[in-house]
Enzyme design. Structure first.
Site, PDB file in Angstrom:
ATOM      1  N   SER A  72     -11.123  21.696  12.003  1.00 56.23           N
ATOM      2  CA  SER A  72     -12.459  21.969  11.468  1.00 56.23           C
ATOM      3  C   SER A  72     -13.039  23.269  12.029  1.00 56.23           C
ATOM      4  O   SER A  72     -12.630  23.736  13.101  1.00 56.23           O
ATOM      5  CB  SER A  72     -13.387  20.807  11.833  1.00 56.23           C
ATOM      6  OG  SER A  72     -13.504  20.728  13.235  1.00 56.23           O
ATOM      7  N   GLY A 110     -12.885  24.718  15.793  1.00 56.28           N
ATOM      8  CA  GLY A 110     -12.287  26.054  15.884  1.00 56.28           C
ATOM      9  C   GLY A 110     -13.184  27.021  16.656  1.00 56.28           C
ATOM     10  O   GLY A 110     -12.712  27.804  17.487  1.00 56.28           O
ATOM     11  N   GLU A 122      -6.721  28.199  11.980  1.00 61.60           N
ATOM     12  CA  GLU A 122      -6.656  27.884  10.547  1.00 61.60           C
ATOM     13  C   GLU A 122      -7.681  26.787  10.299  1.00 61.60           C
ATOM     14  O   GLU A 122      -7.463  25.633  10.668  1.00 61.60           O
ATOM     15  CB  GLU A 122      -5.253  27.381  10.176  1.00 61.60           C
ATOM     16  CG  GLU A 122      -4.137  28.389  10.396  1.00 61.60           C
ATOM     17  CD  GLU A 122      -4.110  29.466   9.327  1.00 61.60           C
ATOM     18  OE1 GLU A 122      -4.956  29.455   8.415  1.00 61.60           O
ATOM     19  OE2 GLU A 122      -3.247  30.341   9.419  1.00 61.60           O
ATOM     20  N   CYS A 172      -6.670  21.716   2.977  1.00 60.68           N
ATOM     21  CA  CYS A 172      -7.569  22.828   3.299  1.00 60.68           C
ATOM     22  C   CYS A 172      -7.727  23.753   2.101  1.00 60.68           C
ATOM     23  O   CYS A 172      -8.813  24.237   1.818  1.00 60.68           O
ATOM     24  CB  CYS A 172      -7.058  23.587   4.517  1.00 60.68           C
ATOM     25  SG  CYS A 172      -5.346  24.111   4.366  1.00 60.68           S
TER      26      CYS A 172
END
Ligand code: NAD
Length: 477
Positions: free
Chosen positions: A224, A228, A245, A279
């Site tokens: 998330s 991150g 990512e 994602c």
């Protein structure tokens, strides 16, 4: 091997050994909401042992000839498919669907791509005076942290890239989905020297300790945006390399010239793949006003023919993988209805099976400013908005803190490429969406992340680039 034996064989992989400590935690089967398995839970002491093992193994692995490292990676990829049945049994529990390890099918391809990509040497200059080249060297111990939506593929990709460059690694899967990743450790442990690959199952606290450990030199994180940002901040304090990512809120823009039923099917597949828990799924849809009604009814028709239920009950749409995610999707849809959204299909949680199923949902009467449009839903809900001017649609697509992927759908490829190039995102497609390929760089801009996975850029993310300059003489005249 029976299922219970398969579960009981799992443990943390530390220094080439499977380690089972006394603490356990429950893994919930999201198709039932019931405990599906219990597995050992690492604490920070175990994590520290794993980092020490990775650090001790580093010089030997870094000095191992590159071809040997690449051969080991190829073998790891191939072995995954030999044990697909056992992997799938475990992944099905934690993902709540009978093909939970569907990701495994692409793992050999990711391994082969990395194994077949020798580390390049970039020669910048070569003449009588001097040679200037850039070589790839290992960074050190890599801290790899994975989410629950595609746990084994995401962890495997990190492992292959890290090991190819000569790094060692400690992997921490999501506490919601540790089973199949621990199984990978068991399958792969004897293909590598002890300590090169370590896997510890634990919660966010173990993840934080892994990031903060002074002996991890890079953090490779997928998850998330909130985590991150916390990780990048913590890693920055020790000047560690970071690959993040993160989440996305991908927009797809459909121009008026398309074949509506065909494009509706493609977009539905891209938006509802793995129940929308991808994602790079389509998360907002902008459709030209002249085909808007037709597109909504085509999407609704597909959604109504798609059943969110356990496979044994004829289900074709998987559940949300975690209870918090299920609650979040319900909350976003309730908020949308409270603000005037209408359901062209779905709109409700499916409660009769006890798990975390939600109907495939197509929402109209939605607009920027509503949470379902502005936030990442990461579930089986698609808001669909009309536009009359494509530049206005591009502006809305870009008015987001996310920037993972985007797409434009049209038969006019020049126009498609022109519009796609204006999207503020890491991957812009024309007539496609939601795909990862080991050879093609992938990653986000803005809050969707830092750096790229896959392709040469993805391998370079796990390398220190050293510039070597060799002069031909000791004394210059
Ligand atoms: P999450 O951030 O809650 O958790 C991911 C992992 O991070 C877990 O292993 C967790 O234990 C760990 N963690 C959480 N906080 C941490 C901290 N402060 N320090 C260290 N570790 C920490 O994410 P999630 O809910 O598991 O995954 C869903 C999210 O992942 C979605 O936003 C999705 O878009 C994103 N995602 C992105 C990609 C991509 O490639 N861009 C791929 C898959 C998923």
């Amino acid at each position: 091997m029976g299922l219970q034996e398969n579960i009981d064989s799992l443990g943390h992989l530390i220094n080439g050994e499977i380690v089972r400590n006394d603490e356990f935690f429950d893994v919930i089967d999201p198709s039932t909401g019931q405990v599906g398995a219990r597995v050992p839970l690492a604490d920070v002491d175990l994590l520290n042992r794993a980092v020490e093992a990775a650090d001790a193994a580093l010089p030997g692995w870094a000095a191992t000839p590159e071809e040997e490292r690449r051969a080991a990676i190829k073998k790891m990829g191939a072995t995954t498919m030999e044990f697909l049945g056992e992997l799938n049994e475990l992944a099905s529990i934690e993902k709540g669907n009978p093909m939970g390890a569907g990701e495994a099918f692409v793992i050999p391809g990711f391994a082969d791509h990395v194994a077949d990509s020798p580390l390049p040497i970039d020669v910048i200059e070569e003449n009588e005076k001097r040679v200037v080249r850039v070589v790839r060297k290992p960074i050190g111990v890599i801290a790899a942290i994975s989410p629950w939506n595609a746990p084994i593929l995401i962890s495997a990709e990190k492992i292959f890239c890290a090991l190819a460059v000569g790094n060692t690694i400690v992997v921490k899967p999501s506490p919601f989905t540790p089973l199949a990743t621990l199984k990978l450790g068991l399958l792969w442990k004897d293909m590598l020297p002890p300590g090169v690959l370590n896997i510890v199952a634990g919660g966010d606290d173990v993840g934080r300790a892994l990031v903060a450990h002074p002996k991890t030199r890079m953090v490779s994180f997928t998850g998330s945006v909130a985590a991150g940002k916390a990780i990048a901040e913590a890693a920055g304090r020790q000047m560690k390399n970071v690959l993040c990512e993160l989440g996305g809120n991908d927009a797809a823009i459909v121009l008026p010239d398309v074949d509506v039923p065909a494009v509706a099917q493609e977009i539905f597949n891209s938006a509802f793949l793995m129940g929308g828990q991808v994602c790079a799924a389509v998360k907002r849809l902008y459709v030209h006003e002249t085909i808007y009604d037709d597109m909504v009814s085509a999407l609704a028709g597909i959604a109504n023919a798609t059943k969110a239920a356990p496979a044994a009950e004829g289900g074709t749409l998987v559940p949300l993988v975690t209870k918090p995610q299920y609650e979040r999707v319900k909350e976003l849809v309730e908020d949308a209805f409270a603000n005037g959204a209408k359901a062209a299909a779905g709109g409700n949680a499916v409660t009769e099976y006890g798990g975390y199923f939600f109907e495939p949902t197509i929402l109209t009467n939605v607009a920027p400013g509503m949470r379902i449009v502005d936030e990442e839903q990461f579930g089986p809900v698609l808001p669909v908005m009309p536009f009359s001017d494509v530049q206005a649609a591009v502006a809305e697509a870009n008015a987001s803190e996310y920037g993972l992927c985007g797409s434009v759908w049209t038969n006019d490829l020049d126009e498609g490429a022109r519009v796609a190039a204006q999207l503020e995102c890491g991957t812009a497609w024309v007539n496609h969406h939601a795909d990862v390929d080991p050879a093609i760089p992938f990653g986000g801009v803005k809050d969707s992340g830092i750096g790229r996975s896959n392709g040469q850029q993805g391998l370079d993310a796990y390398a220190e680039l050293q510039t070597q300059i060799v002069y031909a003489t000791t004394a210059r005249k």
